[in-house]
Write a protein that holds these residues in place. Structure first.
Motif, PDB file in Angstrom:
ATOM      1  N   ASN A 181       0.845  -1.185   0.000  1.00 30.29           N
ATOM      2  CA  ASN A 181       0.000   0.000   0.000  1.00 30.29           C
ATOM      3  C   ASN A 181       0.879   1.233   0.000  1.00 30.29           C
ATOM      4  OD1 ASN A 181      -1.695   2.093   0.379  1.00 30.29           O
ATOM      5  ND2 ASN A 181      -2.688   1.289   2.232  1.00 30.29           N
ATOM      6  N   PRO A 182       0.986   1.909  -1.125  1.00 30.38           N
ATOM      7  CA  PRO A 182       1.940   3.029  -1.209  1.00 30.38           C
ATOM      8  C   PRO A 182       1.528   4.233  -0.367  1.00 30.38           C
ATOM      9  CG  PRO A 182       0.642   2.868  -3.223  1.00 30.38           C
ATOM     10  CD  PRO A 182       0.233   1.729  -2.382  1.00 30.38           C
ATOM     11  N   PHE A 183       0.249   4.277   0.066  1.00 26.00           N
ATOM     12  CA  PHE A 183      -0.186   5.425   0.870  1.00 26.00           C
ATOM     13  C   PHE A 183       0.133   5.221   2.355  1.00 26.00           C
ATOM     14  CE2 PHE A 183      -3.689   5.734  -2.466  1.00 26.00           C
ATOM     15  CZ  PHE A 183      -2.864   6.444  -3.306  1.00 26.00           C
ATOM     16  N   ASP A 184       0.476   3.997   2.712  1.00 28.07           N
ATOM     17  CA  ASP A 184       0.755   3.700   4.116  1.00 28.07           C
ATOM     18  C   ASP A 184       2.172   4.153   4.432  1.00 28.07           C
ATOM     19  OD1 ASP A 184       0.971   2.794   6.621  1.00 28.07           O
ATOM     20  OD2 ASP A 184       0.789   0.650   6.119  1.00 28.07           O
ATOM     21  N   LEU A 185       2.282   5.405   4.920  1.00 26.19           N
ATOM     22  CA  LEU A 185       3.597   6.011   5.119  1.00 26.19           C
ATOM     23  C   LEU A 185       4.425   5.199   6.105  1.00 26.19           C
ATOM     24  CD1 LEU A 185       2.606   9.782   5.135  1.00 26.19           C
ATOM     25  CD2 LEU A 185       3.651   8.444   3.310  1.00 26.19           C
ATOM     26  N   ALA A 186       3.735   4.541   7.040  1.00 24.73           N
ATOM     27  CA  ALA A 186       4.461   3.814   8.076  1.00 24.73           C
ATOM     28  C   ALA A 186       5.240   2.644   7.495  1.00 24.73           C
ATOM     29  CB  ALA A 186       3.473   3.315   9.137  1.00 24.73           C
ATOM     30  N   SER A 187       4.727   2.084   6.406  1.00 24.60           N
ATOM     31  CA  SER A 187       5.391   0.903   5.860  1.00 24.60           C
ATOM     32  C   SER A 187       6.575   1.270   4.966  1.00 24.60           C
ATOM     33  CB  SER A 187       4.392   0.053   5.060  1.00 24.60           C
ATOM     34  OG  SER A 187       4.128   0.723   3.843  1.00 24.60           O
ATOM     35  N   LEU A 188       6.690   2.580   4.680  1.00 29.57           N
ATOM     36  CA  LEU A 188       7.781   2.984   3.790  1.00 29.57           C
ATOM     37  C   LEU A 188       9.083   3.070   4.562  1.00 29.57           C
ATOM     38  CD1 LEU A 188       6.170   5.754   1.583  1.00 29.57           C
ATOM     39  CD2 LEU A 188       6.375   3.300   1.154  1.00 29.57           C
ATOM     40  N   SER A 200      14.602   2.469  -0.847  1.00 25.71           N
ATOM     41  CA  SER A 200      14.515   3.380  -1.984  1.00 25.71           C
ATOM     42  C   SER A 200      15.469   2.981  -3.108  1.00 25.71           C
ATOM     43  CB  SER A 200      14.799   4.818  -1.536  1.00 25.71           C
ATOM     44  OG  SER A 200      16.116   4.887  -1.058  1.00 25.71           O
ATOM     45  N   PHE A 201      15.092   3.401  -4.305  1.00 25.38           N
ATOM     46  CA  PHE A 201      15.897   3.215  -5.523  1.00 25.38           C
ATOM     47  C   PHE A 201      16.271   1.782  -5.816  1.00 25.38           C
ATOM     48  CE2 PHE A 201      17.149   7.688  -4.299  1.00 25.38           C
ATOM     49  CZ  PHE A 201      16.370   8.284  -5.250  1.00 25.38           C
ATOM     50  N   HIS A 202      15.398   0.817  -5.437  1.00 24.65           N
ATOM     51  CA  HIS A 202      15.646  -0.547  -5.908  1.00 24.65           C
ATOM     52  C   HIS A 202      15.360  -0.582  -7.396  1.00 24.65           C
ATOM     53  CE1 HIS A 202      16.506  -2.871  -2.403  1.00 24.65           C
ATOM     54  NE2 HIS A 202      15.468  -2.366  -1.730  1.00 24.65           N
ATOM     55  N   THR A 224      11.634   0.401  -6.939  1.00 26.05           N
ATOM     56  CA  THR A 224      11.016   1.334  -5.987  1.00 26.05           C
ATOM     57  C   THR A 224      11.457   2.742  -6.322  1.00 26.05           C
ATOM     58  OG1 THR A 224      12.853   1.142  -4.468  1.00 26.05           O
ATOM     59  CG2 THR A 224      11.000  -0.367  -4.124  1.00 26.05           C
ATOM     60  N   ASP A 225      10.777   3.742  -5.727  1.00 22.38           N
ATOM     61  CA  ASP A 225      11.137   5.131  -6.009  1.00 22.38           C
ATOM     62  C   ASP A 225      12.015   5.708  -4.897  1.00 22.38           C
ATOM     63  OD1 ASP A 225       9.460   5.608  -3.936  1.00 22.38           O
ATOM     64  OD2 ASP A 225       8.052   6.872  -5.056  1.00 22.38           O
ATOM     65  N   ASP A 226      12.159   7.025  -4.896  1.00 20.23           N
ATOM     66  CA  ASP A 226      13.064   7.662  -3.953  1.00 20.23           C
ATOM     67  C   ASP A 226      12.607   7.515  -2.502  1.00 20.23           C
ATOM     68  OD1 ASP A 226      10.869   9.244  -4.649  1.00 20.23           O
ATOM     69  OD2 ASP A 226      11.855  11.049  -3.879  1.00 20.23           O
ATOM     70  N   GLN A 227      11.301   7.299  -2.316  1.00 21.96           N
ATOM     71  CA  GLN A 227      10.776   7.157  -0.966  1.00 21.96           C
ATOM     72  C   GLN A 227      10.783   5.700  -0.509  1.00 21.96           C
ATOM     73  OE1 GLN A 227       8.774   9.895   0.607  1.00 21.96           O
ATOM     74  NE2 GLN A 227       9.517  11.225  -1.021  1.00 21.96           N
ATOM     75  N   GLY A 228      11.124   4.808  -1.419  1.00 20.56           N
ATOM     76  CA  GLY A 228      11.066   3.396  -1.086  1.00 20.56           C
ATOM     77  C   GLY A 228       9.710   2.781  -1.387  1.00 20.56           C
ATOM     78  N   THR A 243       2.150  12.772  -1.979  1.00 21.98           N
ATOM     79  CA  THR A 243       1.682  11.804  -0.983  1.00 21.98           C
ATOM     80  C   THR A 243       0.578  10.911  -1.545  1.00 21.98           C
ATOM     81  OG1 THR A 243       0.307  13.594  -0.203  1.00 21.98           O
ATOM     82  CG2 THR A 243       2.256  13.059   1.107  1.00 21.98           C
ATOM     83  N   GLU A 244      -0.165  11.436  -2.487  1.00 23.84           N
ATOM     84  CA  GLU A 244      -1.204  10.618  -3.141  1.00 23.84           C
ATOM     85  C   GLU A 244      -0.973  10.692  -4.635  1.00 23.84           C
ATOM     86  OE1 GLU A 244      -5.509  10.739  -2.289  1.00 23.84           O
ATOM     87  OE2 GLU A 244      -4.857  11.734  -0.447  1.00 23.84           O
ATOM     88  N   PRO A 245       0.039  10.031  -5.135  1.00 17.04           N
ATOM     89  CA  PRO A 245       0.485  10.312  -6.501  1.00 17.04           C
ATOM     90  C   PRO A 245      -0.449   9.736  -7.568  1.00 17.04           C
ATOM     91  CG  PRO A 245       1.757   8.527  -5.557  1.00 17.04           C
ATOM     92  CD  PRO A 245       0.798   8.958  -4.497  1.00 17.04           C
ATOM     93  N   SER A 246      -0.702  10.533  -8.579  1.00 16.01           N
ATOM     94  CA  SER A 246      -1.336  10.038  -9.794  1.00 16.01           C
ATOM     95  C   SER A 246      -0.218   9.664 -10.745  1.00 16.01           C
ATOM     96  CB  SER A 246      -2.214  11.120 -10.416  1.00 16.01           C
ATOM     97  OG  SER A 246      -1.392  12.146 -10.924  1.00 16.01           O
ATOM     98  N   LEU A 247      -0.564   9.164 -11.942  1.00 17.93           N
ATOM     99  CA  LEU A 247       0.474   8.807 -12.908  1.00 17.93           C
ATOM    100  C   LEU A 247       1.349  10.011 -13.232  1.00 17.93           C
ATOM    101  CD1 LEU A 247      -1.436   6.448 -15.382  1.00 17.93           C
ATOM    102  CD2 LEU A 247       0.348   5.826 -13.757  1.00 17.93           C
ATOM    103  N   GLY A 248       0.709  11.183 -13.384  1.00 21.79           N
ATOM    104  CA  GLY A 248       1.454  12.386 -13.716  1.00 21.79           C
ATOM    105  C   GLY A 248       2.449  12.739 -12.622  1.00 21.79           C
TER     106      GLY A 248
END
Lengths: 303, 328, 323
Positions: free
Chosen positions: A46-53, A58-60, A76-80, A250-255
């Motif tokens: 769940n990418p919105f679950d900040l606690a799990s990040l 990051s950067f896998h 993964t992205d810069d936030q993991g 925090t709630e990213p769309s494709l853009g």
């Protein structure tokens, strides 16, 4: 013959089955929409679950690269955040914004087009000049303007809560004139038909004639245009988010995902921007191809 | 004298044909109007048929629309059952008693509606029946009356042929239980054998329900078959008006005589005619005097400057100087 | 020898629900200088027959059988290019709407000159003189002054006159006229019929006149073919077909036309409607509507049989063969 049986036997379905482009587009679109709708069930994280990040993740790179990790299929992205999950949720947001924006634009456009076409005269002239003026500006510029004005006008706190609705409103308001013009054109044709006169002779109100007689007959062409515009609206949203005036990271769309990834494109982390980009391209392209096919399939002169 | 259902007195109708305001201002043009109907008077007795015949652009369809209140006269008055038409149409009880049958069976039925809803629309609009069962029964009865089956109500218009659609159109017109029907070229889009079916049906219904018809057509043979009285129109005016039989037996106005001469007829196998030349002038710029004078073999100087008035001889009103002067 | 000979012509439209046979074994011929009227209700196949002859069937329609011979030469299997040359030079066409024939962007003079020069060896000067003569011939007033006018500057009746000039100017042997007067008012219609009759007679041109208007046929044609559901129901001299029809359909059709001469209480009507191509009845296509039908009519399809002065596709005449 029942409705379903009639549909299964229709020329419409027949021409669909015979068009490889339509078939492939429909499959691609079905995968995108399916993944988006079922994201909460299908997505691995769940990418919105900040606690799990964890920044540790990051950067896998994607799993198929030498340093890849099988638990993050496309990295993964810069936030993991897991990219696959982020894309599924991002698609969900993009489709949501696109559909609602077009729904809004359709409602405004159809209403304006019906009234202008049926009433004619000064009402028609005023409404259509407004549409003409707006059509001279690119839709994205209108959306930017509307978004900017609302951003300035609304209290900051309120705006960030309403962000997605502002975006929908901005995109929707930018796209109504095309619908209005189409509906007005068809309404002018239908208004002159004798079945409308038959309704006028028994004294039905203009409102009732517009809604129950004319509307069902002008809906076809405008729905085809709406399909084509859905792709454009999703692109609008991506563009606005890419420019940073759309949705927050925090709630990213494709853009938003493409914008975030863009920062890392030249440092070698290409997957962060390429995969959302490919998803967006595939989805918009399949919507447009389907829209094109629909236009041809519904046009008896091209058959 | 019998009851007059519809009466028109000095009815004129202008249409604006100017270009849009902005363009007109830029080019300094004046407003332009087209006089589609010019000082027309007639009346229709209960249970009879008045036909109006003429070529395209003569104003007959405009009169059809004026007669049911789709247009308002620019001047003059139309009375329905003795009341001004606009007042009559403001009352549902009177508005219900007039209805219309149209020319194009492919455009007069909403393609998205089922036939049962098309036929039931006037019943619902006037609240004549309320329960769904009563409405369904009535629709079935109407469809049977016009020669279709009650079960046809479930279908959509595109499933029917042109003639069947015209029957549906007639069923719809009858559903509000009208006394007065305006029929605007009801058979001109149909094949002749189907035309015969529809004309016979209309005559039967007229006898059965005592209907009054205003019948508009360009086809003289059809008009002869249908009408009690007949008005011949040319460029917005009725040039000759009288009992149908009289007009066909002894037409006076040169235009009516030209029309009778021009129609190809089955009885004329191999016959060679000398057709009358000329064409109908544009109603935007009609000729002065009698508008028929450029094509009229009897025209003289007076016809070119002075508009002829109607003179009644043997119950037939003719607007022609030549007839009035005994030159015809 | 006949100028045009159509033998067992079949036109089909392949659809996903199977092949529709729109014209089913139609045969007729036209002699030089003769006017053959082709009548029928909408969908009977009369316009398609004309389109098949001039090679202008709209795809997916195709000639699926039979032969079309013009001057003894087979024309139904020509390449589109050869057919294009043939049209104009050998066959002229007049359609209902003059605007489909006339190019709105060129003056009528230029269209006439180009048509003539495509098919005839004429200098610019001669072609123009001839164009003016043609326009005068079809009754365009002040032809010399109006030769450079564009189609939109003419009224509907005048345009149809120009179309007639255009169809005739390359001096074809055959004219296919498809509802040439249907869009016109009656007084103009009479002028155009008279014109068509006169000009074709003067030039010895044969005409196939396709129309739904029996009155026009009665006045113009020498012979008439009545079509029903893709077949010829009856064919013969116009007077006999109109006044003493042998086929029950023709008889019903004539009776259903209201007359200017006398008034009747009820018109004679043929109940029902012509079948759609998807549901042509077995046997004679007219049998479900025919007042004189008997057992054989529902079983076997009749061919054209001699019936008095005409030939009719009707079993009533099976015994009375005199031909």
């Amino acid at each position: 013959m029942g409705g379903l049986a009639r549909f299964l036997d229709s020329d419409f379905l027949y021409s669909f089955k015979r068009s490889p482009v339509a078939l492939i587009s429909a499959i691609v679109l079905a995968i995108c929409v399916g993944a988006a709708v079922l994201a909460p069930i299908l997505a691995p994280y769940n990418p919105f679950d900040l606690a799990s990040l964890s920044l540790m993740d990051s950067f896998h790179p994607p799993a198929f690269e030498s340093e890849g990790d099988a638990s993050h299929l496309i990295g993964t992205d810069d936030q993991g955040r897991d990219m696959l999950s982020a894309i599924m949720y991002g698609t969900r947001i993009s489709i949501f914004v696109g559909l609602l924006a077009i729904g809004f634009a359709l409602t405004v456009g159809i209403t304006v087009g019906l009234v202008a076409g049926y009433m004619g005269g000064a009402v028609d002239a005023v409404l259509m000049r407004i549409a003409d003026v707006q059509l001279t500006f690119p839709a994205i510029l209108i959306a930017l303007l509307v978004d900017g004005i609302l951003r300035a006008a609304l209290p900051r706190e309120f705006h960030s809560k309403m962000e997605i609705w502002v975006l929908i409103f901005a995109i929707g308001i930018a796209r109504w004139p095309q619908f209005a013009r189409t509906v007005r054109g068809s309404t002018l044709v239908e208004r002159g038909r004798e079945y409308v006169m038959a309704a006028q002779v028994i004294g039905l109100s203009s409102r009732r004639i517009m809604i129950s007689h004319i509307l069902p007959n002008v809906l076809g062409p405008v729905l085809v245009i709406a399909t084509l515009n859905l792709g454009l609206a999703i692109l609008d949203e991506a563009t606005l988010s890419f420019l940073g005036v759309g949705l927050a990271p925090t709630e990213p769309s494709l853009g938003t995902l493409i914008r975030i990834g863009n920062n890392f494109l030249f440092s070698g982390e290409w997957w962060i921007t390429i995969f959302p980009g490919l998803t967006l391209a595939a989805m918009v392209l399949s919507i447009n191809l389907l829209g094109d096919w629909l236009r041809d399939a519904l046009n008896p002169r091209l058959r | 004298m019998a009851d007059i259902v519809l009466q028109a007195e000095g009815v004129t109708r202008d249409f604006e044909v100017s270009r849009p305001l902005l363009q007109r201002m830029l080019s300094g043009e004046a407003r332009r109007t087209l006089r589609a109907v010019d000082d027309v008077s007639f009346s229709i007795e209960k249970g009879t048929t008045l036909s109006l015949v003429g070529e395209s652009g003569c104003g007959k369809s405009t009169i059809a629309r004026l007669a049911v209140g789709l247009y308002r006269p620019s001047s003059g008055e139309i009375r329905f059952e003795g009341q001004p038409l606009s007042a009559a149409r403001a009352q549902a009880a009177l508005r219900r008693r007039m209805n219309m049958i149209f020319q194009d069976p492919y455009a007069s039925l909403n393609p998205r509606w089922r036939v049962r809803d098309i036929v039931a629309e006037p019943i619902r609009a006037f609240g004549l029946l309320s329960s769904a069962k009563d409405i369904a029964d009535r629709v079935g009865q109407l469809l049977t009356q016009v020669g279709l089956a009650a079960a046809d109500g479930e279908k959509y218009p595109h499933e029917f042929s042109g003639g069947q659609r015209q029957r549906i159109s007639i069923a719809r017109a009858l559903s509000s239980e009208p006394d007065f029907l305006v029929c605007d070229e009801p058979t001109s889009a149909l094949d002749v054998s189907v035309q015969a079916q529809i004309l016979n049906l209309m005559r039967d219904l007229q006898q059965q329900f005592g209907l009054t018809y205003l019948f508009i057509s360009h086809n003289l043979a059809v008009v002869r078959h249908m009408s009690d009285r007949l008005g011949v129109m040319y460029l917005g005016r009725i040039v000759e008006l009288g009992a149908g039989e009289t007009l066909f037996r002894a037409a006076r106005h040169p235009y009516m005589r030209l029309l009778l001469e021009a129609i190809p007829d089955l009885a004329m196998v191999g016959r060679t005619r000398t057709p009358v030349g000329g064409e109908v002038p544009s109603p935007i710029a009609p000729p002065p005097g009698c508008t028929f004078h450029p094509r009229c073999p009897l025209a003289n100087e007076r016809c070119r400057v002075e508009k002829p008035l109607h003179a009644v001889v043997d119950g037939v009103a003719v607007a022609c100087h030549a007839v009035a002067e005994g030159r015809a | 020898m006949a100028l045009l000979d159509v033998e067992n012509l079949v036109v089909e439209f392949p659809t996903r629900r199977g092949v529709l046979r729109a014209i089913d074994e139609v045969s007729f011929s036209i002699d030089p200088g003769e006017v053959l009227g082709v009548v029928g209700e909408s969908g009977a196949g009369k316009s398609l027959t004309g389109a098949a002859i001039i090679g202008l069937l709209e795809p997916p329609g195709r000639v699926a059988g039979g032969r079309i011979m013009l001057n003894g030469q087979r024309i139904d299997d020509l390449s589109p290019e050869r057919m294009r040359v043939l049209r104009g030079r050998q066959i002229g066409a007049i359609f209902q709407d003059p605007l489909t024939t006339l190019n709105p962007l060129y003056s009528i003079g230029r269209q006439l000159v180009e048509t003539m020069q495509t098919h005839l060896p004429l200098s610019d000067r001669d072609a123009k003189e001839r164009a003016i003569k043609w326009l005068e011939d079809v009754g365009i007033p002040a032809a010399r002054a109006r030769i450079d006018a564009y189609p939109h500057e003419f009224s509907g009746g005048m345009r149809q006159r120009v179309v007639i000039a255009l169809a005739l100017c390359a001096e074809p042997r055959l004219i296919i006229a498809d509802e040439p007067t249907t869009a016109l008012d009656v007084s103009i219609q009479a002028q155009i019929i008279a014109l068509l009759k006169r000009v074709t007679r003067e030039h010895g041109t044969a005409v196939m006149l396709v129309t739904h208007d029996m009155g026009v046929i009665a006045e113009t044609a020498d012979r008439v073919a009545v079509m029903y559901a893709g077949r010829i129901a009856e064919i013969g001299p116009v007077r006999d077909v109109v006044q003493s029809a042998a086929h029950p359909y023709t008889e019903g059709l004539m009776g259903s036309i209201p007359s200017l001469e006398h008034r009747v209480d009820r018109l004679r009507q043929i109940d029902g409607a012509m079948p759609r191509l998807t549901a042509i009845p077995k046997g004679c296509a007219f049998n479900p509507r025919c007042p004189s039908a008997f057992a054989r009519c529902g079983e076997e399809r009749p061919d054209l049989l001699p019936a008095g002065a005409t030939r009719a596709a009707c079993w009533l005449h099976a015994g009375g063969a005199r031909g």
